[in-house]
Design an enzyme around this catalytic site. Structure first.
Site, PDB file in Angstrom:
ATOM      1  N   ASP A  79       3.934  -2.981   8.469  1.00 40.92           N
ATOM      2  CA  ASP A  79       3.219  -4.002   7.700  1.00 40.92           C
ATOM      3  C   ASP A  79       1.842  -4.168   8.340  1.00 40.92           C
ATOM      4  OD1 ASP A  79       2.197  -6.307   6.505  1.00 40.92           O
ATOM      5  OD2 ASP A  79       4.150  -7.294   6.414  1.00 40.92           O
ATOM      6  N   LEU A  80       0.785  -3.801   7.626  1.00 38.54           N
ATOM      7  CA  LEU A  80      -0.558  -3.819   8.188  1.00 38.54           C
ATOM      8  C   LEU A  80      -1.072  -5.226   8.464  1.00 38.54           C
ATOM      9  CD1 LEU A  80      -2.195  -0.979   6.075  1.00 38.54           C
ATOM     10  CD2 LEU A  80      -1.480  -0.877   8.457  1.00 38.54           C
ATOM     11  N   TYR A 171      -9.106 -10.736  -4.099  1.00 37.21           N
ATOM     12  CA  TYR A 171      -9.229  -9.283  -4.002  1.00 37.21           C
ATOM     13  C   TYR A 171     -10.693  -8.853  -4.091  1.00 37.21           C
ATOM     14  CZ  TYR A 171      -8.542  -4.329  -5.255  1.00 37.21           C
ATOM     15  OH  TYR A 171      -8.578  -2.956  -5.305  1.00 37.21           O
ATOM     16  N   THR A 173     -13.281 -10.636  -3.424  1.00 33.36           N
ATOM     17  CA  THR A 173     -13.964 -11.108  -2.219  1.00 33.36           C
ATOM     18  C   THR A 173     -13.780 -10.113  -1.084  1.00 33.36           C
ATOM     19  OG1 THR A 173     -13.695 -13.430  -2.857  1.00 33.36           O
ATOM     20  CG2 THR A 173     -14.082 -12.964  -0.523  1.00 33.36           C
ATOM     21  N   ALA A 174     -12.551  -9.657  -0.897  1.00 38.48           N
ATOM     22  CA  ALA A 174     -12.262  -8.676   0.159  1.00 38.48           C
ATOM     23  C   ALA A 174     -13.005  -7.371  -0.089  1.00 38.48           C
ATOM     24  CB  ALA A 174     -10.761  -8.430   0.248  1.00 38.48           C
TER      25      ALA A 174
END
Length: 266
Positions: A79-80, A171, A173-174
């Site tokens: 899990d990153l 999303y 924004t990232a």
């Protein structure tokens, strides 16, 4: 997706001699664009390791890539969002691939949620899924790339933020932040001969995207093409081929750039 369209963008394509035998790590390599990245780098003769949340998906991809290329990629199920676990997985994969010269920060998730329903906890989680790990995966490989004498880091962005796609502000924004991350990282790492670029894909017809479009908006396939200059849907190999170029020595003086691969969306 039509079989003849898939055939046109099969793995066969340009061959980059500088990639043969190079260590490559791909995040989110178990499906979609990530699986295509893994397969394309394996087809170049790279020693590939990839990170994937689902061990089952990772094993299936590893077997499929071996069957298609004769080159089995290594993988780690992780899990990153857990940065310590991610760091450990990167180190373990590097032991198998040898010196890592290429990192493709591909992992992400574009789930939707109405603005009014987004909580602080969900916001933080989505930024962890779509942005934070890109920085820390790169950070984990700076020293090995420096020691190897060169490196190429490729961050996966998106065109979604460029036209303000609704329903996924966290999303977009990232993905907008990835352009800034790429620029600053390229500036800081340039003296170490590490190049940093990003790819901003348009709507790519992965299995996940196709299934969602079928459920939610049956007419999206034809409608979306009206926005593209080129009237053909993007597929994962279209993105993988740009990544190969940015990883290879052919792009040796390209850094700090974002490459839009979207069929000419207007």
């Amino acid at each position: 997706m039509h079989p003849e369209l898939i055939a046109r963008v099969a793995v066969a394509g340009a061959s980059y001699s500088s990639l043969d035998g190079q260590g490559v790590i791909v995040t989110g390599g178990g499906s979609g664009i990530g699986a295509s990245l893994v397969e394309h780098f394996c087809a170049q003769g790279c020693r590939v390791g990839f990170l994937e949340l689902s061990a089952e998906a990772a094993e299936a991809t590893s077997e499929r890539v071996l069957a298609n290329t004769g080159n089995r990629p290594a993988f780690a199920a992780v899990d990153l969002r857990d940065i310590d676990a991610m760091r450990g997985a990167v180190a373990a994969l590097a032991d198998q691939t040898g010196p890592v010269r290429v990192l493709v920060n591909n992992a992400g998730n574009d789930d939707r949620m109405p603005l009014e329903e987004v909580t602080p906890e969900y916001w933080d989680d989505r930024l962890a899924v779509n942005l934070r790990h890109q920085f820390f995966a790169a950070q984990a490989l700076v020293a090995p790339m420096t020691q190897a004498g060169a490196g190429s880091i490729i961050n996966m962005g998106s065109i979604s933020w460029m036209f303000g796609a609704p329903g996924l502000i966290f999303y977009t924004t990232a993905k907008a932040a990835i352009m800034g991350l790429t620029k600053s990282m390229a500036r800081e790492l340039g003296e170490r001969n590490i190049r940093v670029n990003s790819i901003a894909p348009g709507w790519v017809l992965t299995e996940r995207q196709v299934e969602r479009a079928k459920r939610i908006y049956q007419d999206k396939f034809a409608d979306y093409l009206t926005r593209q200059c080129l009237k053909e849907h993007l597929l994962p190999p279209d993105i993988a081929r740009m990544a190969l170029f940015l990883a290879a020595d052919d792009s040796r003086l390209i850094t700090g750039q974002t490459f839009i691969v979207d069929g000419g969306v207007v």
